[in-house]
Enzyme design. Structure first.
Site, PDB file in Angstrom:
ATOM      1  N   THR A 211       0.906  -1.195   0.143  1.00 34.07           N
ATOM      2  CA  THR A 211       0.039  -0.076   0.029  1.00 34.07           C
ATOM      3  C   THR A 211       0.698   1.306   0.026  1.00 34.07           C
ATOM      4  OG1 THR A 211      -1.902   1.036   0.915  1.00 34.07           O
ATOM      5  CG2 THR A 211      -0.199  -0.028   2.526  1.00 34.07           C
ATOM      6  N   ASN A 212       0.267   2.475   0.385  1.00 35.22           N
ATOM      7  CA  ASN A 212       1.048   3.702   0.379  1.00 35.22           C
ATOM      8  C   ASN A 212       0.589   4.308   1.573  1.00 35.22           C
ATOM      9  OD1 ASN A 212      -1.069   5.306  -0.728  1.00 35.22           O
ATOM     10  ND2 ASN A 212      -0.768   3.886  -2.339  1.00 35.22           N
ATOM     11  N   ARG A 213       1.287   5.652   1.651  1.00 35.18           N
ATOM     12  CA  ARG A 213       0.985   6.518   2.709  1.00 35.18           C
ATOM     13  C   ARG A 213      -0.183   7.754   2.765  1.00 35.18           C
ATOM     14  NH1 ARG A 213       6.069   9.766   4.078  1.00 35.18           N
ATOM     15  NH2 ARG A 213       4.787  10.355   5.807  1.00 35.18           N
ATOM     16  N   SER A 214      -1.157   7.135   1.548  1.00 33.53           N
ATOM     17  CA  SER A 214      -2.065   8.261   1.197  1.00 33.53           C
ATOM     18  C   SER A 214      -3.277   8.151   2.686  1.00 33.53           C
ATOM     19  CB  SER A 214      -3.042   7.879   0.126  1.00 33.53           C
ATOM     20  OG  SER A 214      -4.040   8.646  -0.078  1.00 33.53           O
ATOM     21  N   ALA A 278      -4.515   7.317  -4.472  1.00 38.44           N
ATOM     22  CA  ALA A 278      -3.197   6.904  -4.491  1.00 38.44           C
ATOM     23  C   ALA A 278      -3.166   5.248  -4.999  1.00 38.44           C
ATOM     24  CB  ALA A 278      -2.363   7.259  -3.464  1.00 38.44           C
TER      25      ALA A 278
END
Length: 402
Positions: A211-214, A278
Site C-alpha cells: 500500500t502507500n501513505r495516502s 493513490a
C-alpha cells in the site's frame, strides 16, 4: 471558514435534553465556520444550560420567550423564521417533536417551525424506549412527510444508563447535514461528480499487503466540497480511518482492480471524474491463500502492473488527476497531464513541510491542458478542494449546451 456556511442564518432550536451540551459545541463550530447562529431555547433547555453560554459563543442574542424584552425579535416573533436559511432543532426531545407534529405554537421555537419557509432539520435525542415508542415514530413520520429532514439518533449509552438508540448525532455529522441542505441548489446542482480517495491495498497473503501513505483526506475534502456545491457526489474510497461524509454516496474498495470496476460502473453518467486516490502501480501476480512463512532471508514477490484507471475510463466527462511528486514537480505533472488525456492535473510536492501525506494542508499547482499553471500557497485541503471544483465548474459551463 466553510464557504457554504459563511453569512448564512442558522436558527438553532435547543430543547430540554441532557444532550444540550452538544448544542453548545454545534453553535460554536457553526459560528467559527462563518454562520450567523440564532439560538432559540425552550424553558426545558434553560434548565440544563444558560442563554449566556450560547450568547458567549455566538455573540448574538438568545431568544427564550415570545415576549422577551431583551430580544431583537420580541416585537415580531416571526422575524427569525423569515431570516432563517435553515432551522435546526438539536437536540429535539419527544415533547418538542410531538408539539411540532400537532402544529402547536406556544413558544418561540414551535412558532418559528410553523412560520418559516426555510428547510428544517430535526435531530432527536431521548431515552431509547421513548424514541421507539409508536407515538414518537408516528410523529417523526409526520414531520418527514411534511418535508423536514430527520437526522439520527445514534445508538450508544444513554443518560438513563441503558444502551440503545436515542443519542444525538455528533456535531460534525450535524454540520454535514446543514452544509448539504444549504448547498443543494449550488453551482453544481444536477451534476454528478465521481471522486476516488485513499491508498489502494494489494494483498500478498492474508496478513500482508502493498500500500502507500495516502490518508484519503484530499479525496474526502473534495467529496464534501462537491456536495456543498450541490453535486450528486459519489466517493469511491480505499481503506482510510476517516468517517464517511454526510449526504455522499460512499463505495468502499480495497484493490486497484476493485476501484477500476466501481469507477467504470458509475463514471459513464458523471460530468466529472476526480482521481485523488493513490492507486498502487503494481500488484502481486498471485495472492497466497495462507500466510507466507519466514523460511529464508529473502522473499521474492512477482509484481504485475495495475491498469491506469484515468486512461482506461471512457466518456466525455471532465477528467482531473493528481501528481504527488518528490522531484521535478511541474515536468512530471505536465507529462502525466498529456499521457492521461486530462483536463486538469493537481501537482503537489510531497516533501513540502505540512503538504505531504496525512496532513490537513496542501500546497498545490493546478495545471490545465492548455498549459496554464496556477500556484497556490499552503492552505487547507478543503480550500484546495474548492479551488479544484471552481475550475471544474468553469469547464462544465464551457462545454454545456446553451
Amino acid at each position: 471558514m466553510i464557504p457554504v456556511l459563511i453569512g448564512k442564518h442558522v436558527v438553532l432550536g435547543v430543547t430540554g435534553s441532557i444532550a444540550c451540551y452538544k448544542a453548545l459545541d454545534l453553535a460554536s463550530k457553526l459560528t467559527q465556520a462563518g454562520a450567523l447562529v440564532e439560538v432559540i431555547m425552550t424553558h426545558g433547555a434553560s434548565q440544563f444550560v444558560t442563554p449566556l453560554a450560547f450568547r458567549s459563543l455566538t455573540h448574538r442574542q438568545v431568544t427564550t420567550s415570545l415576549s422577551c424584552p431583551q430580544s431583537e425579535h420580541s416585537i415580531e416573533h416571526v422575524a427569525l423564521a423569515e431570516k432563517a436559511d435553515v432551522v435546526v432543532v438539536a437536540p429535539a426531545t419527544a415533547h418538542c417533536i410531538a408539539k411540532a407534529a400537532l402544529g402547536l405554537a406556544d413558544d418561540p421555537l414551535t412558532t418559528t417551525l410553523l412560520a418559516t419557509q426555510a428547510p428544517i432539520i430535526i435531530a432527536p435525542a431521548m431515552d431509547g424506549h421513548m424514541y421507539q415508542n409508536p407515538a414518537t415514530q408516528h410523529n417523526l413520520e409526520k414531520l418527514h412527510a411534511r418535508g423536514m429532514t430527520i437526522v439520527g439518533p445514534d445508538k450508544g449509552r444513554l443518560a438513563s444508563g441503558i444502551t440503545g438508540i436515542g443519542r444525538l448525532i455528533e456535531t460534525q455529522q450535524l454540520i454535514g447535514h446543514i452544509r448539504a441542505i444549504l448547498g443543494r441548489n449550488g453551482y453544481l446542482a444536477n451534476k454528478t461528480i465521481v471522486i476516488s480517495a485513499g491508498g489502494t491495498q494489494e494483498h500478498i497473503d492474508p496478513a500482508r499487503m502493498i500500500t502507500n501513505r495516502s490518508s484519503g483526506k484530499m479525496g474526502y475534502a473534495l467529496a464534501e466540497a462537491a456536495r456543498d456545491q450541490g453535486a450528486r457526489t459519489i466517493l469511491i474510497s480505499a481503506p482510510t480511518s476517516l468517517s464517511d461524509p454526510v449526504a455522499v454516496q460512499v463505495i468502499k474498495v480495497e484493490t486497484a482492480l476493485e476501484m477500476q470496476q466501481q469507477v467504470n460502473q458509475v463514471a459513464s453518467k458523471a460530468e466529472a471524474l476526480i482521481m485523488a486516490a493513490a492507486v498502487s502501480d503494481y500488484r502481486p501476480k498471485t495472492t497466497a491463500t495462507r500466510k507466507l512463512k519466514k523460511d529464508s532471508n529473502s522473499m521474492d514477490i512477482e509484481l504485475v502492473k495495475n491498469p491506469d484507471i484515468l486512461v482506461e475510463t471512457k466518456g466525455s466527462m471532465v477528467k482531473v488527476g493528481f501528481a504527488a511528486e518528490s522531484n521535478d514537480l511541474i515536468e512530471n505533472a505536465k507529462l502525466k497531464l498529456v499521457q492521461k488525456g486530462l483536463d486538469l492535473i493537481v501537482a503537489n510536492d510531497i516533501t513540502t513541510p505540512n503538504g505531504g501525506f496525512g496532513t490537513d494542508t496542501n500546497k498545490v499547482v493546478i495545471i490545465s491542458k492548455n498549459g496554464v499553471e496556477e500556484n497556490f500557497p499552503l492552505m487547507s485541503k478543503e480550500s484546495v478542494a474548492h479551488q479544484i471544483l471552481d475550475r471544474i465548474r468553469v469547464l462544465l459551463d464551457k462545454f454545456s449546451p446553451c
